[in-house]
Motif scaffolding. Structure first.
Motif, PDB file in Angstrom:
ATOM      1  N   GLU A  59       0.979  -1.848  -0.002  1.00 22.95           N
ATOM      2  CA  GLU A  59       0.353  -0.264  -0.130  1.00 22.95           C
ATOM      3  C   GLU A  59       0.826   0.822  -0.180  1.00 22.95           C
ATOM      4  N   THR A  60       0.355   2.791  -0.014  1.00 22.86           N
ATOM      5  CA  THR A  60       0.706   3.625   0.021  1.00 22.86           C
ATOM      6  C   THR A  60       1.570   4.058   1.163  1.00 22.86           C
ATOM      7  N   THR A  62       2.956   5.812   4.510  1.00 20.76           N
ATOM      8  CA  THR A  62       2.348   6.611   5.459  1.00 20.76           C
ATOM      9  C   THR A  62       3.520   6.543   6.522  1.00 20.76           C
ATOM     10  N   GLY A 147       3.905   7.524  -1.968  1.00 18.22           N
ATOM     11  CA  GLY A 147       2.271   8.449  -0.956  1.00 18.22           C
ATOM     12  C   GLY A 147       3.415   9.197  -0.319  1.00 18.22           C
ATOM     13  N   TYR A 149       4.877  10.829   3.398  1.00 19.00           N
ATOM     14  CA  TYR A 149       5.295  10.025   4.802  1.00 19.00           C
ATOM     15  C   TYR A 149       6.484  11.201   5.130  1.00 19.00           C
TER      16      TYR A 149
END
Length: 246
Positions: A59-60, A62, A147, A149
Motif C-alpha cells: 500500500e502507499t 504513510t 505515498g 510520509y
C-alpha cells in the motif's frame, strides 16, 4: 408437420447456444477493473535486482507504516553506494549503515527511479545544494504513487555535518519531532562544515567522489528567496557496485 418439428428443433438449438454464450461471459471483478494510473506506475517500475515481496509496499507509504516497511526492506537491500548524474558531472555517495531507515529509503527511491528527472531546486552559496524536488507533474505523480510520509530523525549516531555530508531536511509540515522529508536531501559544501546543523538534521551519507561537481552546482545563478537555480539542474540517481565506486 415434419417442417414444423424441424423448425422447433432448430429454434431450441439456437436458444441453447445463446444461453451457453451468456452463461460463460466473464463478470467484471475488482481485479479486472481499471486501476489508477499513478498506482500502476510505481508497481511497474523495474528494479536492478529480481523483485521480491519486499521490493514494493503493498500500500502507499504513510508516516505510520514507513518505518516498519523500511525495517524489513533494509534487511534485503544492502546497497550503500549511489551516483548522482548531472550535466555538471557525477557525484558518488556512500550511505551510512548506521542510519538504516534513511539509507533504505534512499535505496528504495533510487530503485523506483523517483529521483530521475528531479532537480537541485535550492542552491545556497557556500552552504548547501538541495535536491529531490521538481515542479513537474510527473514527479508529483510519482510521489503520490509512493505515498505521503515522513521519517523520524536519527541524529545521535555521531555524524557531524562536515563538508560533503549528505543529510535530510526537515519537513515543511510543522511537527515537534522534526520528522524528515524523505524525498529530498542536501549536500554540505560549506568549509569545513555546517556544524550548526548537527543534532537537527539526519546525516545519512557522504560524498566520496565528485565534490568538485557539487561546488560547480553551488556556483550557479539563483533567484528568489528560495534560492532556486535560474537554469534547471536535473539529475538521475543510479546504484553503484564496489567496482564502479573504485
Amino acid at each position: 408437420m415434419k417442417k414444423l418439428v424441424l423448425l422447433t428443433i432448430l429454434t431450441m438449438v439456437v436458444m441453447g447456444c445463446e444461453n451457453q454464450v451468456t452463461s460463460h461471459h466473464p463478470k467484471v471483478t475488482a481485479q479486472q477493473a481499471p486501476r489508477d494510473s499513478t498506482q500502476a506506475t510505481i508497481q511497474q517500475q523495474p528494479n536492478t535486482k529480481a523483485q521480491d515481496s519486499l521490493s514494493i509496499p503493498q500500500e502507499t507509504l504513510t508516516t505510520d507504516n514507513a518505518v516498519p516497511f523500511f525495517f524489513e526492506y533494509e534487511k534485503k537491500h544492502k546497497e550503500r553506494y549511489v551516483r548522482i548524474i548531472t550535466d555538471y558531472g557525477n557525484i558518488d555517495i556512500e550511505l551510512f549503515n548506521e542510519t538504516p531507515y534513511h539509507r533504505a529509503n534512499f535505496i528504495f527511491l533510487t530503485k523506483q527511479h523517483y529521483f530521475d528527472g528531479t532537480v537541485f531546486h535550492r542552491v545556497v552559496k557556500n552552504f548547501v545544494i538541495q535536491g529531490g524536488n521538481s515542479e513537474r507533474w510527473e514527479i508529483s505523480r510519482r510521489r503520490a504513487a509512493i505515498g505521503s510520509y515522513l521519517l523520524p530523525p536519527d541524529t545521535k549516531k555521531g555524524f557531524k555535518h562536515h563538508r560533503g555530508i549528505v543529510s535530510m531536511p526537515s519537513s515543511d509540515i510543522d511537527n515537534p519531532h522534526q520528522f524528515a522529508s524523505p524525498y529530498e536531501f542536501f549536500i554540505v559544501v560549506q568549509k569545513p562544515g555546517a556544524y550548526h546543523l548537527d543534532g537537527h538534521y539526519t546525516a545519512f551519507g557522504k560524498v566520496i567522489a565528485g565534490m568538485e561537481v557539487a561546488d560547480r552546482i553551488n556556483e550557479v545563478a539563483t533567484e528568489g528567496k528560495d534560492n532556486w537555480p535560474v537554469k534547471e539542474i536535473k539529475m538521475k540517481v543510479v546504484l553503484l557496485n564496489n567496482q564502479e565506486k573504485e
